[in-house]
Design a protein around this motif. Structure first.
Motif, short mmCIF file in Angstrom:
data_model
loop_
_atom_site.label_atom_id
_atom_site.label_comp_id
_atom_site.label_asym_id
_atom_site.label_seq_id
_atom_site.Cartn_x
_atom_site.Cartn_y
_atom_site.Cartn_z
N LEU A 160 -4.37 1.02 1.23
CA LEU A 160 -3.64 1.20 -0.06
C LEU A 160 -2.04 1.58 -0.18
O LEU A 160 -1.53 0.67 -0.68
N ALA A 161 -1.76 2.34 0.88
CA ALA A 161 -0.34 2.59 1.04
C ALA A 161 0.17 1.47 1.64
O ALA A 161 1.46 1.12 1.25
N MET A 162 -0.53 0.77 2.46
CA MET A 162 0.20 -0.47 3.39
C MET A 162 0.57 -1.51 2.05
O MET A 162 1.49 -2.04 2.27
N GLU A 163 -0.66 -1.59 1.26
CA GLU A 163 -0.15 -2.53 -0.01
C GLU A 163 0.94 -2.39 -0.79
O GLU A 163 1.65 -3.14 -1.20
N GLY A 168 6.02 -3.64 -2.96
CA GLY A 168 7.13 -3.08 -3.53
C GLY A 168 8.34 -3.59 -2.84
O GLY A 168 9.55 -3.64 -3.15
N GLY A 169 8.06 -4.13 -1.43
CA GLY A 169 9.13 -4.50 -1.00
C GLY A 169 9.82 -3.49 0.17
O GLY A 169 10.67 -3.76 0.89
N ARG A 170 9.19 -2.39 -0.06
CA ARG A 170 9.79 -1.07 0.68
C ARG A 170 9.01 0.08 0.29
O ARG A 170 7.84 0.03 -0.42
N ALA A 189 -0.67 9.25 3.64
CA ALA A 189 0.40 10.02 4.72
C ALA A 189 0.65 9.29 5.88
O ALA A 189 1.46 9.46 6.71
N ALA A 190 -0.59 8.81 6.45
CA ALA A 190 -0.80 8.53 7.83
C ALA A 190 -0.01 7.17 7.94
O ALA A 190 0.68 6.65 8.80
N TRP A 191 0.08 6.36 6.81
CA TRP A 191 0.63 5.07 6.74
C TRP A 191 2.36 5.33 6.67
O TRP A 191 2.99 4.68 7.21
N PHE A 192 2.60 5.93 5.64
CA PHE A 192 3.94 6.14 5.16
C PHE A 192 4.70 7.08 6.21
O PHE A 192 6.05 6.90 6.59
N GLU A 193 4.08 7.98 6.95
CA GLU A 193 4.54 9.06 7.93
C GLU A 193 5.81 9.55 6.96
O GLU A 193 5.70 10.21 6.23
N ALA A 194 6.97 9.60 7.73
CA ALA A 194 8.13 10.33 7.10
C ALA A 194 9.07 9.32 6.22
O ALA A 194 10.07 9.50 5.81
N ARG A 195 8.30 8.02 5.99
CA ARG A 195 9.19 7.03 5.40
C ARG A 195 8.98 6.94 3.88
O ARG A 195 9.88 6.45 3.01
N THR A 297 12.61 6.37 -6.73
CA THR A 297 11.53 5.79 -7.10
C THR A 297 10.15 6.58 -6.66
O THR A 297 9.85 6.86 -5.40
N VAL A 298 9.26 6.56 -7.74
CA VAL A 298 8.05 7.27 -7.70
C VAL A 298 6.88 6.56 -7.68
O VAL A 298 6.68 5.92 -8.51
N ALA A 299 5.88 6.52 -6.69
CA ALA A 299 4.68 5.87 -6.87
C ALA A 299 3.73 6.89 -7.28
O ALA A 299 3.42 8.04 -6.75
N LEU A 300 2.76 6.51 -8.06
CA LEU A 300 1.77 7.04 -8.69
C LEU A 300 0.32 6.31 -8.50
O LEU A 300 0.27 5.13 -8.59
N VAL A 301 -0.63 6.87 -7.89
CA VAL A 301 -1.80 6.19 -7.25
C VAL A 301 -2.67 6.44 -8.41
O VAL A 301 -3.40 7.61 -8.69
#
Length: 313
Positions: A160-163, A168-170, A189-195, A297-301
């Motif tokens: 889901l985070a990968m998508e 979003g292009g970022r 969190a494992a996908w985004f890590e510190a990004r 920019t804030v993402a809501l799941v």
């Protein structure tokens, strides 16, 4: 749990050929559209996923990653993980048995039966349903899917985070994630890590991660409230505990009243019929539990849609 495991799950979905897991939409709105003083709010509409929640990703990855015995598959769930497992089992043509606690909503139980699952209602909370499920699994020899604490389940959720990043292009600056047992936030969190800053959100009446942090380790907690059927895990999962210790610095609590108000706002303002668990992100923004910067920019799941529409009036 890492980005490689999540990428492998995405490849598994793409190579499966059934098209079971959907690529759900990402709405990119100005913050003002939601009454929030920030640049953008992205709504990841995961409630449009197969079975009405993000759980389909993890359950399908679990089933695709393992041989399925003659006994089929079995799961204990407050509802959404069971629905996802039943839908995945139906797609693969295998038997499915689901143990749900009495707190599970009638709407979710009805959906399970529509998907062909054998439903066993037992125990006042998820932990009791899980205990009964484990005993049955030993007897039947079925493949067990855990609602949130198996590597394949967490990796599937991480797609889901990968998508979000691809669509979003970022990476968003911040991602707000509802937490029950923690499979979703562990994958994200494992996908985004510190990004991307990942913030864990829990109801005041179901504080599994919050209490674990107070204690310094996962502990059992009492759970209840408006989101208990989806966020009613008694203890944070081991994988989520490990990942969140490294990548999730904030974990505020939200009152039921704010969650309910946000749920109704998503319906009245955007015609999004979602369950309370899906509304914690908007509740955090509206209450100030999380305060974004103006250029953020804030993402809501928006994680689940298994709700009785009559409750949205």
């Amino acid at each position: 749990m890492n980005r490689d495991a999540i990428a492998q799950a995405a490849q598994r979905f793409a190579g499966d050929g059934r098209g079971f897991v959907r690529r759900t939409p990402l709405w990119q709105l100005p913050g003002a559209a939601l009454g929030v003083d920030c640049a953008q709010v992205w709504l990841k509409l995961e409630h449009l996923q197969v079975g009405g929640s993000f759980k389909a990703r993890g359950m399908y990855n679990r089933l695709l990653s393992n041989p399925i015995p003659d006994g089929g598959v079995i799961v204990a769930s407050g509802g959404n993980a069971g629905i996802a497992t039943a839908a995945a089992a139906q797609a693969l043509g295998v038997r499915c048995e689901v143990f749900v606690p009495t707190v599970s909503s009638p709407a979710k139980q009805a959906k399970l039966r529509e998907l062909g699952a054998q439903v066993v209602v037992t125990g006042a909370a998820y932990a009791e349903a899980l205990e009964a499920c484990v005993a049955r699994q030993r007897e039947a020899g079925a493949l067990m899917t855990h609602a949130y604490d198996q590597p394949e389940v967490v990796a599937g959720a991480g797609t889901l985070a990968m998508e979000i990043e691809e669509q979003g292009g970022r990476c968003p600056d911040t991602t707000l994630v509802s937490v029950g047992g923690g499979g979703l936030i562990a994958g994200i969190a494992a996908w985004f890590e510190a990004r991307s800053r990942v913030v864990a959100l829990e109801p005041e009446l179901a504080p599994t991660l919050f209490r674990a942090r107070e204690a310094g380790e996962p502990v059992d907690v009492s759970v209840g409230g408006v989101a208990a059927d989806a966020l009613g895990a008694k203890r944070i999962g081991a994988i989520a505990w490990d990942v969140s210790q490294r990548h999730v610095p904030q974990a505020p609590l939200l009152p039921d009243a704010a969650i309910r108000q946000a749920q109704l706002a998503l319906w009245k303002d955007f015609q999004l019929a979602v369950e309370p668990a899906a509304a914690l992100g908007l509740a955090a923004l509206r209450t100030g539990a999380y305060r974004p910067a103006r250029d953020e920019t804030v993402a809501l799941v928006i994680c689940g849609a298994n709700v009785d529409p009559a409750t949205l009036a």
